[in-house]
Write a protein that holds these residues in place. Structure first.
Motif, PDB file in Angstrom:
ATOM      1  N   GLY A 125       0.853  -1.179   0.000  1.00 54.34           N
ATOM      2  CA  GLY A 125       0.000   0.000   0.000  1.00 54.34           C
ATOM      3  C   GLY A 125       0.884   1.223   0.000  1.00 54.34           C
ATOM      4  N   PHE A 126       0.562   2.182  -0.840  1.00 51.89           N
ATOM      5  CA  PHE A 126       1.440   3.326  -1.025  1.00 51.89           C
ATOM      6  C   PHE A 126       0.596   4.584  -1.131  1.00 51.89           C
ATOM      7  CE2 PHE A 126       4.682   5.789  -3.397  1.00 51.89           C
ATOM      8  CZ  PHE A 126       5.774   5.532  -2.584  1.00 51.89           C
ATOM      9  N   SER A 127       0.935   5.583  -0.339  1.00 48.86           N
ATOM     10  CA  SER A 127       0.262   6.879  -0.379  1.00 48.86           C
ATOM     11  C   SER A 127       1.231   7.882  -1.006  1.00 48.86           C
ATOM     12  CB  SER A 127      -0.127   7.305   1.040  1.00 48.86           C
ATOM     13  OG  SER A 127      -0.815   8.531   1.005  1.00 48.86           O
ATOM     14  N   PRO A 128       1.025   8.207  -2.282  1.00 48.13           N
ATOM     15  CA  PRO A 128       1.969   9.062  -3.002  1.00 48.13           C
ATOM     16  C   PRO A 128       2.036  10.489  -2.462  1.00 48.13           C
ATOM     17  CG  PRO A 128       0.528   7.900  -4.526  1.00 48.13           C
ATOM     18  CD  PRO A 128      -0.037   7.720  -3.156  1.00 48.13           C
ATOM     19  N   THR A 129       3.196  11.103  -2.596  1.00 49.88           N
ATOM     20  CA  THR A 129       3.315  12.517  -2.275  1.00 49.88           C
ATOM     21  C   THR A 129       2.564  13.312  -3.337  1.00 49.88           C
ATOM     22  OG1 THR A 129       5.373  12.751  -3.525  1.00 49.88           O
ATOM     23  CG2 THR A 129       5.592  12.254  -1.188  1.00 49.88           C
ATOM     24  N   GLY A 130       2.275  14.531  -3.037  1.00 52.62           N
ATOM     25  CA  GLY A 130       1.619  15.399  -4.009  1.00 52.62           C
ATOM     26  C   GLY A 130       0.116  15.276  -4.038  1.00 52.62           C
ATOM     27  N   GLY A 131      -0.483  14.579  -3.069  1.00 53.63           N
ATOM     28  CA  GLY A 131      -1.928  14.498  -2.995  1.00 53.63           C
ATOM     29  C   GLY A 131      -2.587  13.507  -3.930  1.00 53.63           C
ATOM     30  N   HIS A 132      -1.819  12.656  -4.581  1.00 53.18           N
ATOM     31  CA  HIS A 132      -2.405  11.641  -5.455  1.00 53.18           C
ATOM     32  C   HIS A 132      -3.088  10.577  -4.598  1.00 53.18           C
ATOM     33  CE1 HIS A 132      -0.472  13.410  -8.923  1.00 53.18           C
ATOM     34  NE2 HIS A 132       0.654  13.465  -8.223  1.00 53.18           N
ATOM     35  N   PRO A 133      -4.121   9.917  -5.115  1.00 59.38           N
ATOM     36  CA  PRO A 133      -4.821   8.892  -4.340  1.00 59.38           C
ATOM     37  C   PRO A 133      -3.909   7.721  -3.972  1.00 59.38           C
ATOM     38  CG  PRO A 133      -6.073   9.473  -6.321  1.00 59.38           C
ATOM     39  CD  PRO A 133      -4.727  10.139  -6.427  1.00 59.38           C
TER      40      PRO A 133
END
Length: 166
Positions: A125-133
């Motif tokens: 599970g990965f939460s990208p930087t820059g506000g991407h989903p």
């Protein structure tokens, strides 16, 4: 529509959806993994280096690079399963992934925080930087995961960059 979405963020979960439930890494991924294994520094002797807390510390500062098993599950999956994943959300990491529809794929580095690891499937599970989903990246699409030695603070890492330009 996909090209418009990909213009905002290169990896789309639809990329892997078409791979199938029993998908294996492509030769692009296995070759990149082999190169990562050959160039990553050995676990530091004298510190233990193999415990979950030591591995966590080395991972977040970029002193260690986790490379998935080519035949999942294996030693690498067991190793990452022992790392306190719930702490990884505090640090920006990078994950090199295969993106695009097979066979026309390429590698890209995504920056963000790890939110989970499923040792049974190899999904990260990965939460990208820059506000991407947030995304779930299947293990067969992952080349490597680590911290950035030079850029570690908020605002210092980009959302993504091509692997060939690193």
């Amino acid at each position: 529509m996909l090209s418009l979405l990909r213009g905002a963020y290169p990896y789309l979960e639809v990329d892997a959806e078409r791979d199938g439930a029993c998908a294996q890494p492509t030769s692009l991924v296995t070759k990149a993994r082999a190169a990562c294994r050959d160039t990553r520094p050995a676990v530091r002797a004298g510190r233990g280096g193999t415990g979950s807390i030591e591995r966590y510390n080395d991972l977040v500062v970029g002193a260690y690079t986790w490379v998935p098993d080519d035949d999942h599950p294996g030693a690498a999956a067991a190793e990452l399963a022992e790392v306190p994943i719930h702490w990884l959300g505090d640090w920006p990491l990078w994950v090199d992934v295969e993106w695009g529809r097979r066979p026309d794929t390429a590698l890209h580095r995504l920056y963000g925080t790890v939110t989970f690891f499923d040792p049974d499937t190899g999904h990260v599970g990965f939460s990208p930087t820059g506000g991407h989903p947030a995304i779930a990246v299947p293990g067969h699409r992952i080349v490597a995961l680590s911290g950035d030695r030079r850029r570690r603070g908020p605002g210092e890492v980009p959302a993504h960059e091509p692997v060939g330009e690193l």
